[in-house]
Design an enzyme around this catalytic site. Structure first.
Site, PDB file in Angstrom:
ATOM      1  N   GLU A   1       3.419  34.890 -11.907  1.00 47.38           N
ATOM      2  CA  GLU A   1       3.635  33.679 -12.312  1.00 47.38           C
ATOM      3  C   GLU A   1       3.226  33.729 -14.061  1.00 47.38           C
ATOM      4  O   GLU A   1       2.231  34.069 -14.345  1.00 47.38           O
ATOM      5  CB  GLU A   1       2.820  32.490 -11.807  1.00 47.38           C
ATOM      6  CG  GLU A   1       3.376  31.247 -12.097  1.00 47.38           C
ATOM      7  CD  GLU A   1       2.474  30.065 -11.532  1.00 47.38           C
ATOM      8  OE1 GLU A   1       2.349  30.323 -10.168  1.00 47.38           O
ATOM      9  OE2 GLU A   1       1.957  29.084 -11.992  1.00 47.38           O
TER      10      GLU A   1
ATOM     11  N   LYS B   1      -4.760  25.287  -5.610  1.00 48.13           N
ATOM     12  CA  LYS B   1      -3.913  25.954  -5.941  1.00 48.13           C
ATOM     13  C   LYS B   1      -3.945  26.836  -7.557  1.00 48.13           C
ATOM     14  O   LYS B   1      -3.858  28.001  -7.600  1.00 48.13           O
ATOM     15  CB  LYS B   1      -2.328  25.670  -5.706  1.00 48.13           C
ATOM     16  CG  LYS B   1      -0.975  26.546  -5.644  1.00 48.13           C
ATOM     17  CD  LYS B   1      -0.647  27.189  -7.291  1.00 48.13           C
ATOM     18  CE  LYS B   1       0.635  28.091  -7.173  1.00 48.13           C
ATOM     19  NZ  LYS B   1       1.038  28.662  -8.470  1.00 48.13           N
TER      20      LYS B   1
ATOM     21  N   HIS C   1       4.666  26.481 -19.878  1.00 40.82           N
ATOM     22  CA  HIS C   1       5.087  27.266 -18.853  1.00 40.82           C
ATOM     23  C   HIS C   1       6.548  27.595 -19.119  1.00 40.82           C
ATOM     24  O   HIS C   1       6.874  28.673 -18.921  1.00 40.82           O
ATOM     25  CB  HIS C   1       5.037  26.396 -17.387  1.00 40.82           C
ATOM     26  CG  HIS C   1       5.339  27.127 -16.354  1.00 40.82           C
ATOM     27  ND1 HIS C   1       4.605  28.032 -15.783  1.00 40.82           N
ATOM     28  CD2 HIS C   1       6.325  27.305 -15.479  1.00 40.82           C
ATOM     29  CE1 HIS C   1       4.991  28.403 -14.713  1.00 40.82           C
ATOM     30  NE2 HIS C   1       6.178  28.026 -14.551  1.00 40.82           N
TER      31      HIS C   1
ATOM     32  N   ASP D   1      -8.725  41.906  -0.272  1.00 41.91           N
ATOM     33  CA  ASP D   1      -7.839  41.072   0.766  1.00 41.91           C
ATOM     34  C   ASP D   1      -7.676  39.924   0.446  1.00 41.91           C
ATOM     35  O   ASP D   1      -8.509  38.891   0.548  1.00 41.91           O
ATOM     36  CB  ASP D   1      -8.554  41.407   2.136  1.00 41.91           C
ATOM     37  CG  ASP D   1      -7.578  40.954   3.410  1.00 41.91           C
ATOM     38  OD1 ASP D   1      -6.853  40.011   3.028  1.00 41.91           O
ATOM     39  OD2 ASP D   1      -8.119  41.131   4.498  1.00 41.91           O
TER      40      ASP D   1
HETATM   41  C1  MEV Z   1       0.705  25.828 -11.184  1.00 41.84           C
HETATM   42  O1  MEV Z   1       0.929  27.085 -10.709  1.00 41.84           O
HETATM   43  C2  MEV Z   1      -0.893  25.263 -10.901  1.00 41.84           C
HETATM   44  C3  MEV Z   1      -0.730  23.818 -11.287  1.00 41.84           C
HETATM   45  O2  MEV Z   1       0.011  23.070 -10.432  1.00 41.84           O
HETATM   46  C4  MEV Z   1      -2.350  23.491 -10.860  1.00 41.84           C
HETATM   47  C5  MEV Z   1      -2.536  21.925 -10.959  1.00 41.84           C
HETATM   48  O3  MEV Z   1      -1.706  21.101 -10.845  1.00 41.84           O
HETATM   49  O4  MEV Z   1      -3.852  21.832 -11.157  1.00 41.84           O
HETATM   50  C6  MEV Z   1      -0.630  23.518 -12.557  1.00 41.84           C
END
Ligand code: MEV
Length: 446
Positions: free
Chosen positions: A99, A279, A393, A295
């Site tokens: 990513e 995430k 991004h 792992d």
């Molecule tokens: C993207 O890979 C991760 C985010 O969505 C985490 C978040 O929203 O805190 C930017």
């Protein structure tokens, strides 16, 4: 070796320590320059390093011996997070991730965290839970007493099953029981796995004690396996950041701090937001876990089970404002990772990754990984409460789109810049910009 453990001398050597991980402009250097710097900083042979990095570490023959039905290999980028200071130690963090902006974001947040001295961590002993799950336990109270009455014998038997681990200072430490109702019953043996992730060790212990525990409890051992809810192997990270360090183009540091605190509150109140918040943490965690040959499925399973431990899914990292106005971050999560074991020994890239991380133990590795997780979270929240994440991004994603459209060499950056500036980061626009660029160049050449 019976218990699947490894000897200490097989650990990746960390021969040269990094003097400073603060590397302004590292991202702007060429690939060759970055490699040359790495070789120099770590005392590595540049040609050897280049060969490992080009090859991706794993030959097709090794890959064919690693899993079943092999057809080929699947390459991912290998990179380094810079600017990290963890427990006063200057360090890089190796990352494997597809990513865009994960590496840049973590490096940027690590730079910001330095203003408060960097990340401080604390880790539990590396205890892995070996579970024996039984059926038909008619009297759970008596079963629990019987198990505790035999505690010493059970620990001794467990140790006999993992002699290599005991020789390295690890071994079985405690026995616990849990009544699950309806005759179902769990016995946990806590195994100190030292520098191993511990799945093989815990599984060996669970299998070796199954019959004895069944006889003691009057039940039948149905499952004998480790638990991935590694809540006896927690790592905690703490950071304090002066607000000035958080300032963005159009916002003061105090405004950004308040935004981050509010974002954290949303994650505490709403599992939909908490999942995305976590995430963002796992963006950093998984990338280092993969790079170091660990792992990641186990780490993921443990992280999310821990996030839901109170019956509601919660954030693994929270942010508040301290009385002195600093932004205070706290992260707590289980991390079952090792610095010795199959992949760490067999995979040259994992060995190199451990060398760059400069860690001396599994606990130090867990500290580094959790700190990178916190850095990733901080970067995401700061971006979200200022510009939004799409600006940064998309600029990075544009490169991938340019590549997919067939751009080569310096065309990649040029096409990426054009489609990002146009706000149309899509294949169609990339194709037309690439054609336009090539036409311009042909005309200029004539
Ligand atoms: C993207 O890979 C991760 C985010 O969505 C985490 C978040 O929203 O805190 C930017």
């Amino acid at each position: 070796m019976r218990d699947g453990s490894e000897r200490r001398e097989e650990r990746a050597p960390a021969e040269r320590r990094l003097l400073s991980s603060r590397l302004p402009g590292f991202h702007a250097r060429t690939l060759a320059e970055r490699r040359a710097w790495l070789a120099e900083a770590f005392g590595l042979d540049e040609a050897e390093l280049g060969a490992i990095l080009d090859e991706g570490g794993l030959s097709i023959q090794q890959a064919d011996k690693t899993i079943e039905n092999v057809l080929g290999r699947f390459a991912l980028p290998f990179a380094a997070v810079v600017n990290l200071r963890v427990d006063g130690r200057e360090t890089l963090a190796p990352m494997v991730v597809e990513e865009p902006s994960v590496v840049a974001a973590a490096s940027n947040a690590a730079r910001i965290a330095r203003a408060g001295g960097g990340f401080s961590t604390q880790t539990d002993e590396p205890l892995t839970i070996a579970q024996i799950l039984l059926q038909g336990v008619a009297d759970p109270e008596r079963a629990a007493e019987a198990v505790q009455a035999e505690r010493q014998e059970l620990l001794a038997e467990a140790d006999r099953a993992v002699p290599g681990l005991v020789a390295r200072g690890g071994g079985a430490r405690d026995v616990e029981t849990r009544d699950l109702g309806s005759g179902l019953f769990a016995v946990h043996v806590l195994v100190d796995c030292r520098d191993a992730m511990g799945a093989n060790l815990a599984n060996t212990v669970a299998e070796s004690l199954g019959d004895r525990v069944a006889a003691l409890t009057g039940g039948r051992a149905v499952l004998r396996i480790l638990s991935n809810l590694a809540d006896r192997r927690l790592v905690r990270v703490h950071v304090r950041i002066p607000p000035d360090a958080l300032a963005a183009e159009a916002q003061t540091g105090a405004v950004v701090r308040d935004g981050i605190v509010l974002a954290s509150r949303f994650a505490e109140l709403d599992p939909y937001r908490a999942a995305t918040h976590n995430k963002g943490i796992m963006n950093g965690v998984d990338a280092v876990v993969v790079a170091t040959g660990n792992d990641w499925r186990a780490v993921e399973a443990g992280a999310h089970a821990y996030a839901a431990r109170r019956g509601r899914y919660e954030p693994l990292c929270t942010w508040s404002a301290g009385p002195d106005g600093t932004l205070v971050g706290r992260l707590e999560m289980p991390l079952a990772v090792g610095t010795v074991g199959g992949a760490q020994r067999a995979h040259p890239m994992a060995r190199l990754a451990l060398r760059l991380a400069g860690v001396q133990s599994a606990r130090e590795l867990a500290s580094l990984i959790a700190s990178v997780g916190m850095a990733s979270n901080l970067a995401a929240l700061r971006a979200l409460v200022t510009d939004g994440i799409q600006r940064g991004h998309m600029a990075l994603h544009a490169r991938q789109v340019a590549l997919a459209a067939g751009a080569q060499g310096d065309e990649v950056e040029r096409v990426a810049r054009r489609i990002a500036a146009a706000g149309e980061v899509c294949l169609e626009r990339a194709h037309s910009e690439l054609e336009a660029l090539r036409r311009e160049r042909t005309t200029a050449g004539h």
